[in-house]
Design a protein around this motif. Structure first.
Motif, short mmCIF file in Angstrom:
data_model
loop_
_atom_site.label_atom_id
_atom_site.label_comp_id
_atom_site.label_asym_id
_atom_site.label_seq_id
_atom_site.Cartn_x
_atom_site.Cartn_y
_atom_site.Cartn_z
N GLN A 14 135.97 14.96 81.53
CA GLN A 14 137.26 15.33 82.08
C GLN A 14 137.75 16.65 81.49
O GLN A 14 138.26 16.69 80.37
CB GLN A 14 138.29 14.23 81.79
N GLY A 15 137.60 17.74 82.26
CA GLY A 15 138.09 19.03 81.82
C GLY A 15 137.19 19.76 80.85
O GLY A 15 137.54 20.86 80.40
N TRP A 16 136.03 19.20 80.52
CA TRP A 16 135.13 19.79 79.54
C TRP A 16 133.69 19.63 80.01
O TRP A 16 133.38 18.82 80.87
CB TRP A 16 135.27 19.09 78.18
N LEU B 255 132.19 20.17 72.89
CA LEU B 255 132.94 20.16 74.13
C LEU B 255 133.33 21.59 74.45
O LEU B 255 134.09 22.22 73.70
CB LEU B 255 134.19 19.29 74.01
N ALA B 256 132.80 22.13 75.54
CA ALA B 256 133.07 23.50 75.93
C ALA B 256 134.00 23.50 77.14
O ALA B 256 133.81 22.73 78.09
CB ALA B 256 131.76 24.23 76.27
N ALA B 257 134.97 24.41 77.12
CA ALA B 257 135.94 24.49 78.21
C ALA B 257 135.54 25.51 79.26
O ALA B 257 136.18 25.62 80.30
CB ALA B 257 137.33 24.84 77.67
N GLY B 258 134.48 26.28 79.01
CA GLY B 258 134.05 27.29 79.96
C GLY B 258 133.39 26.67 81.18
O GLY B 258 133.09 25.47 81.22
N ARG C 184 130.69 25.41 83.88
CA ARG C 184 129.40 24.79 83.68
C ARG C 184 128.25 25.79 83.72
O ARG C 184 127.35 25.73 82.85
CB ARG C 184 129.19 23.68 84.72
N PRO C 185 128.20 26.75 84.65
CA PRO C 185 127.09 27.70 84.63
C PRO C 185 127.00 28.51 83.34
O PRO C 185 125.90 28.82 82.87
CB PRO C 185 127.36 28.60 85.84
N GLU C 186 128.14 28.85 82.76
CA GLU C 186 128.13 29.61 81.50
C GLU C 186 127.66 28.74 80.35
O GLU C 186 126.94 29.21 79.44
CB GLU C 186 129.52 30.17 81.21
N VAL C 187 128.04 27.47 80.36
CA VAL C 187 127.56 26.55 79.33
C VAL C 187 126.05 26.35 79.47
O VAL C 187 125.31 26.34 78.48
CB VAL C 187 128.30 25.20 79.40
N ASP C 188 125.58 26.23 80.71
CA ASP C 188 124.14 26.08 80.95
C ASP C 188 123.38 27.30 80.44
O ASP C 188 122.27 27.17 79.88
CB ASP C 188 123.87 25.88 82.44
N THR C 189 123.93 28.48 80.64
CA THR C 189 123.29 29.70 80.15
C THR C 189 123.20 29.69 78.63
O THR C 189 122.18 30.06 78.04
CB THR C 189 124.06 30.95 80.62
N ARG D 187 131.80 33.44 77.14
CA ARG D 187 132.12 32.91 78.46
C ARG D 187 132.09 31.39 78.51
O ARG D 187 132.69 30.78 79.40
CB ARG D 187 131.15 33.48 79.49
N ALA D 188 131.39 30.74 77.57
CA ALA D 188 131.39 29.28 77.51
C ALA D 188 132.56 28.74 76.71
O ALA D 188 132.94 27.59 76.86
CB ALA D 188 130.08 28.78 76.92
#
Length: 214
Positions: free
Chosen positions: A43-45, A18-21, A23-28, A75-76
Motif C-alpha cells: 500500500q503506497g510502497w 520500502l521505497a516510495a518511488g 515501480r520501474p525506478e525501483v526495478d532499475t 528516483r527510487a
C-alpha cells in the motif's frame, strides 16, 4: 557501516526496504543488486525483500547487510529499510533528492538506541516524515525506541506499525512476499556480481597503492 566492517557476519541477517518511488525506478535499482530479492507492491510502497545471501564472496556475502548499506537511487527514493542483523534492529533512512547516503537508527536488546561511530544517524522526526505519518506519532515512536526487552524483529515490526507502514509480516516470513499480488523474484545478474567484485578489488588495490592499507 560497510559489510567489510561487520564484526559478526555469522549472525542472522534479514530485512526489507520500502521505497516510495515508482515501480520501474525501483526495478532499475534492484537490477544492479548482488542480492536475491523479491519485489512486491504494497500500500503506497514498493517492498524489496532480502531473500538470501549475496552472490559476492566474503565479506560481502551477507545479503541483509549488503542491502541495508545500499542507498536507494534518487528516483527510487525516498524510502525506509528495516533489518535484523546480528541481534540488532536497524532502520535505514533514504531521504529524497540526489544526496545518496544512508542514515541509521540502531537498536539493541537490553541496550536500546546505540550511537555507533562512523554512522550518520537519523532521528524519529525524519522517520515520521518519510513514512507520511502524523506529527504526534513522533512521541509514540520515541517511547517505543526506549523499550529494551523485546526481540529485534518485534521492535522493527512495532516501529513499522507505529508509522503505519505495511509489510510487518515479511520481517518474520520473507517467503510470504512471493505469494503476494504483483510479486517478482529477482536473482542477481552474474555480470553485476562480476562488476561489483572487480570494483572491490580495484578499490582495495588503490588504497594499498596510496598507503591507506598496510
Amino acid at each position: 557501516m560497510s559489510p567489510a566492517d561487520d564484526p559478526t557476519p555469522s549472525g542472522r541477517s534479514q530485512g526489507l526496504v520500502l521505497a516510495a518511488g515508482p515501480r520501474p525506478e525501483v526495478d532499475t535499482w534492484v537490477a544492479a543488486s548482488i542480492v536475491p530479492v523479491t519485489v512486491v507492491p504494497l500500500q503506497g510502497w514498493v517492498a524489496v525483500v532480502t531473500r538470501g545471501p549475496s552472490r559476492a564472496g566474503s565479506p560481502y556475502d551477507d545479503g541483509g547487510l549488503v542491502n541495508a548499506c545500499r542507498a536507494l537511487s534518487a528516483r527510487a527514493a525516498p524510502g525506509l529499510g528495516f533489518f535484523e542483523i546480528d541481534g540488532r534492529a536497524l532502520v535505514t533512512v533514504h531521504a529524497p533528492g540526489r544526496r545518496r547516503r544512508v542514515r541509521w537508527v540502531v537498536w539493541e536488546p537490553e541496550q536500546g538506541l546505540l550511537r555507533p561511530p562512523g554512522l550518520e544517524l537519523a532521528g524519529p522526526s525524519e522517520l515520521v516524515r518519510l513514512a507520511g505519518a502524523e506529527a504526534p506519532v513522533r512521541d509514540e515512536l520515541v517511547d517505543l525506541l526506549h523499550e529494551t526487552r523485546v526481540r529485534p524483529a518485534r521492535m522493527l515490526q512495532a516501529v513499522m506499525a507505529t508509522l503505519g507502514l505495511p509489510g510487518t509480516r515479511l520481517l518474520d516470513d520473507p517467503a510470504h512476499a512471493d505469494t503476494l499480488p504483483g510479486a517478482v523474484r529477482r536473482d542477481p545478474d552474474p555480470q553485476q556480481v562480476e562488476w561489483f567484485e572487480d570494483a572491490v578489488r580495484d578499490s582495495v588495490r588503490l588504497r594499498r597503492e596510496l598507503g591507506v592499507l598496510s
